[in-house]
Design a protein around this motif. Structure first.
Motif, short mmCIF file in Angstrom:
data_model
loop_
_atom_site.label_atom_id
_atom_site.label_comp_id
_atom_site.label_asym_id
_atom_site.label_seq_id
_atom_site.Cartn_x
_atom_site.Cartn_y
_atom_site.Cartn_z
N ASN A 249 0.85 -1.19 0.00
CA ASN A 249 0.00 0.00 0.00
C ASN A 249 0.89 1.24 0.00
O ASN A 249 1.04 1.93 1.00
N ALA A 250 1.48 1.51 -1.15
CA ALA A 250 2.45 2.59 -1.28
C ALA A 250 1.87 3.71 -2.13
O ALA A 250 1.28 3.46 -3.18
N ALA A 251 2.05 4.95 -1.67
CA ALA A 251 1.64 6.14 -2.42
C ALA A 251 2.38 7.32 -1.85
O ALA A 251 2.75 7.33 -0.66
N MET A 252 2.62 8.32 -2.67
CA MET A 252 3.31 9.52 -2.19
C MET A 252 2.60 10.14 -0.99
O MET A 252 3.23 10.68 -0.10
N SER A 253 1.28 10.06 -0.97
CA SER A 253 0.52 10.67 0.11
C SER A 253 0.83 10.07 1.48
O SER A 253 0.60 10.71 2.51
N HIS A 254 1.36 8.85 1.51
CA HIS A 254 1.66 8.18 2.78
C HIS A 254 3.05 8.51 3.31
O HIS A 254 3.38 8.13 4.44
N ASP A 255 3.87 9.18 2.51
CA ASP A 255 5.29 9.30 2.84
C ASP A 255 5.65 10.58 3.57
O ASP A 255 5.18 11.67 3.22
N ALA A 256 6.51 10.43 4.57
CA ALA A 256 7.18 11.55 5.22
C ALA A 256 8.63 11.55 4.75
O ALA A 256 9.23 10.49 4.55
N LEU A 257 9.21 12.72 4.57
CA LEU A 257 10.54 12.85 3.97
C LEU A 257 11.37 13.85 4.77
O LEU A 257 10.86 14.90 5.16
N LEU A 258 12.63 13.52 5.01
CA LEU A 258 13.52 14.42 5.76
C LEU A 258 14.92 14.38 5.16
O LEU A 258 15.42 13.32 4.78
N ILE A 259 15.54 15.55 5.08
CA ILE A 259 16.93 15.66 4.60
C ILE A 259 17.71 16.44 5.65
O ILE A 259 17.25 17.46 6.17
N THR A 260 18.90 15.94 5.98
CA THR A 260 19.76 16.60 6.95
C THR A 260 21.21 16.43 6.52
O THR A 260 21.51 15.69 5.58
N ARG A 261 22.09 17.14 7.17
CA ARG A 261 23.51 16.99 6.83
C ARG A 261 24.00 15.62 7.26
O ARG A 261 23.48 15.01 8.20
N ASN A 262 24.99 15.12 6.56
CA ASN A 262 25.60 13.85 6.92
C ASN A 262 26.45 14.06 8.17
O ASN A 262 27.46 14.78 8.13
N PRO A 263 26.07 13.48 9.31
CA PRO A 263 26.83 13.73 10.54
C PRO A 263 28.23 13.12 10.52
O PRO A 263 29.06 13.45 11.37
N ALA A 264 28.50 12.26 9.54
CA ALA A 264 29.80 11.59 9.47
C ALA A 264 30.74 12.24 8.47
O ALA A 264 31.86 11.77 8.28
#
Length: 292
Positions: A249-264
């Motif tokens: 049951n996959a759809a864009m409406s179900h997705d949360a998205l996060l981008i952050t700096r690479n801590p490594a």
């Protein structure tokens, strides 16, 4: 007779040209060109509207017929910044205050065109504005240290219906979990393996947005050196479409998205989560943000 005919046609042509100029004038006065822009060569970006009122949209809405001139690059109102590339508000964005109008560690980056949310199909187009890149370029407006995060909730996990990217800090324990996963080799830079790279990330135990028995949720994760890509298209191509083909049951409406700096090290880490495809995920990224 011939002279009269030519004169009449000439006057008619002038009237048509004058009428066209009057139609174009309001748009040009507000920075809204009715055709492709010489500066960018781009066409207006058609928005995505579910017909519902939204206070975030009201806070960034550009001038239109029937509305006063409130929000523009020269008149940002309560926004920290408004940008209209090529004088085109349909491709613009605003840096908007979050819940506390005075805090600069809780900001929102908001399109200045009506855009309901992550489920909007137009976000997948090749000519879509790069809202995550614009949000990254706005990090300097934020205070509170280097652990910035750009987060977007799913349609399932949000309360408001104007696309907004949270620009705030990453929750410390979440940063530590991501760093440990990178060190353990669980986070690769092959985007086609993003779908299978699942890690656990700690969120607030008392988060009011996420009702769960614990504070740890699973996220699919991928690292990249490039922020100037369409992450909505990557998400659709690398996760949503393959999972849908698997019968999930996959759809864009179900997705949360996060981008952050690479801590490594250098680059960025991209996280996706949902509650519909079999992982112990989340529809909302609020739990791994630190807005204090």
């Amino acid at each position: 007779m011939t002279t009269t005919t030519v004169t009449t046609r000439s006057r008619f042509a002038r009237r048509i040209a004058a009428a066209a100029a009057m139609v174009a004038a309001p748009a040009l006065a507000f920075g809204l060109s009715p055709m492709a822009h010489a500066e960018t060569g781009t066409q207006h970006y058609q928005g995505c509207d579910n017909g519902k009122d939204d206070p975030i949209w009201d806070g960034v809405r550009p001038p239109t017929h029937g509305h006063p001139l409130e929000h523009s690059p020269k008149h940002p109102g309560r926004n920290f910044d408004i940008q209209w590339p090529g004088h085109d508000s349909t491709r613009g964005w605003a840096v908007h205050p979050g819940v506390d109008m005075q805090k600069t560690q809780d900001l929102l980056v908001v399109p200045t065109v009506r855009e309901t949310g992550i489920e909007c199909d137009n976000l997948l187009r090749s000519d879509a504005p790069n809202y995550f890149k614009h949000a990254y370029d706005s990090v300097h407006f934020m205070t509170g240290g280097p652990d910035w995060a750009l987060g977007l909730n799913s349609a399932d996990g949000r309360r408001l219906n104007q696309l907004h990217i949270h620009l705030t800090r990453l929750y410390g324990p979440a940063r530590d979990d991501i760093a440990q996963a990178i060190k353990a080799g669980k986070v690769g830079n092959d985007e086609h393996k993003w779908i299978d790279q699942v890690i656990e990330v700690t969120g607030h135990k008392d988060d009011k947005f996420i009702k769960s028995e614990d504070s740890k949720h699973q996220y699919r994760v991928w690292s990249t050196d490039n922020i100037d890509v369409n992450f909505f298209k990557k998400l659709n191509d690398d996760i949503v479409t393959p999972l849908h083909k698997q019968g999930k049951n996959a759809a864009m409406s179900h997705d949360a998205l996060l981008i952050t700096r690479n801590p490594a090290g250098k680059g960025f880490v991209v996280l996706e989560s949902d509650t519909t495809t079999g992982i112990h995920g989340s529809s909302n990224i609020e739990g791994i943000l630190d807005k204090r």
